[in-house]
Design an enzyme around this catalytic site. Structure first.
Site, PDB file in Angstrom:
ATOM      1  N   ARG A  31       0.815  -1.214   0.000  1.00 18.49           N
ATOM      2  CA  ARG A  31       0.000   0.000   0.000  1.00 18.49           C
ATOM      3  C   ARG A  31       0.847   1.262   0.000  1.00 18.49           C
ATOM      4  NH1 ARG A  31      -4.710  -1.252  -2.100  1.00 18.49           N
ATOM      5  NH2 ARG A  31      -5.705  -3.021  -1.044  1.00 18.49           N
ATOM      6  N   LYS A 184       8.832 -18.363  19.630  1.00 19.47           N
ATOM      7  CA  LYS A 184      10.220 -17.880  19.799  1.00 19.47           C
ATOM      8  C   LYS A 184      10.262 -16.371  19.991  1.00 19.47           C
ATOM      9  CE  LYS A 184      10.685 -16.294  15.348  1.00 19.47           C
ATOM     10  NZ  LYS A 184      11.262 -15.041  14.812  1.00 19.47           N
TER      11      LYS A 184
END
Length: 326
Positions: A31, A184
């Site tokens: 965008r 993680k």
């Protein structure tokens, strides 16, 4: 040489643009206006990527032979992106997608695969995992990654698109890769806090090791494969993300330990730190299913404004789950 359409012009999307455009025609959709020249003047390689408007995506796609797509949209915004993207909706029955997004959707607790499978065929989907900082990939430094999919043939098609400096393995543990990729980031926040508090390398090593056990336990609840968590998709990505200031999530934790407000930290980053969203999703899921996730729980308490020193010291002093093997 293939035509690859990459959705997402963030750091990771553009790093993948750089490496994939070595051997392929790459089109980037974002965008915001992107400076594509910076990806054509790199001393290591000269990329051929161009930016497309969403409005002319279908026209270019339909003229391509066996086109492939890659989505590098933050998981927090993935569903909205898919819902609004009319171009992808028009080709949803045939489009092939490699998801480079990691994380768990807020509130719903949906994994990236859950979201994508609402829109596309499961056999047309692959998932990228493994230790990979965007800047190093962009600079052509060597790394090894994993593509997970139930469709091994499609995974190989994607693997063949990557340049020689990236070693690609093919596996089929989609849910394991997703959980490792999301979890993680939460452990990395805790690791950043540990360093920010100057608790030492011994404490950080213990924390990361316990984090590996915790995310494996969480994954096994969803029938993930234990081997995934001790490989590139799991421990490899965990060790990288939890040990470097190049990690956005690590920097979130470090900043919190130094007394900064979460909003200010995120504003400084200028990009999404997935662990901030994944921590809440993980704790909600673990509470519903009685999964022992002490690190994720403490990280979420800190993100909610809890005392940083008290939470982390309490975590390092606490006992593990009775089913832990380490």
């Amino acid at each position: 040489m293939k035509d690859i359409f990459i959705f997402g012009g963030g750091a990771w999307g553009m790093a993948l643009t750089s490496c994939l455009s070595l051997n392929n025609n790459v089109f980037v959709l974002s965008r915001r206006s992107l400076d594509m020249n910076q990806y054509g003047t790199n001393q290591i390689y000269n990329t051929k990527a161009v930016q497309l408007n969403y409005e002319n995506f279908i026209d270019v796609y339909n003229k391509s032979i066996q086109p492939l797509c890659l989505i590098a949209i933050a998981s927090a915004f993935l569903r909205e992106f898919l819902r609004k993207n009319q171009g992808l909706q028009k080709i949803k029955n045939d489009v092939k997608i490699l998801a480079a997004s990691k994380g768990i959707e807020r509130e719903s607790g949906a994994f990236v695969s859950n979201i994508l499978e609402e829109y596309f065929s499961k056999d047309n989907l692959c998932y990228l995992a493994g230790p990979s900082f965007a800047n190093e990939v962009k600079d052509g430094l060597p790394c090894a990654l994993v593509i997970h999919s139930t469709n091994a043939s499609l995974a190989k098609d994607y693997a063949d698109c990557f340049p020689d400096f990236m070693k690609i393995y093919i596996r089929n543990d989609v849910i394991g890769a997703e959980i490792a990729g999301a979890y993680k980031n939460v452990i990395a926040i805790a690791s950043g806090i540990c360093d920010g508090l100057q608790l030492g390398n011994n404490a950080k090593a213990s924390l990361i090791s316990r984090g590996l056990v915790e995310m494996t336990r969480f994954g096994l609840f969803f029938n993930a494969k234990e081997e995934t968590f001790i490989g590139l998709s799991g421990s490899g990505d965990l060790f990288l993300t939890s040990s470097s200031t190049m990690s956005r999530n690590y920097r979130v934790g470090f900043g919190l330990a130094k007394g900064k407000k979460l909003k200010d930290i995120l504003d400084e980053l200028g990009e999404v730190a997935e662990g901030v969203y994944s921590a809440k999703s993980i704790t909600q899921i673990s509470h519903r299913n009685n999964i022992h996730t002490p690190i994720a729980n403490e990280v979420q308490m800190i993100l909610d404004g809890g005392d940083v020193q008290m939470s982390l010291r309490k975590l390092l002093q606490s006992q593990g789950c009775e089913n832990d093997q380490l």
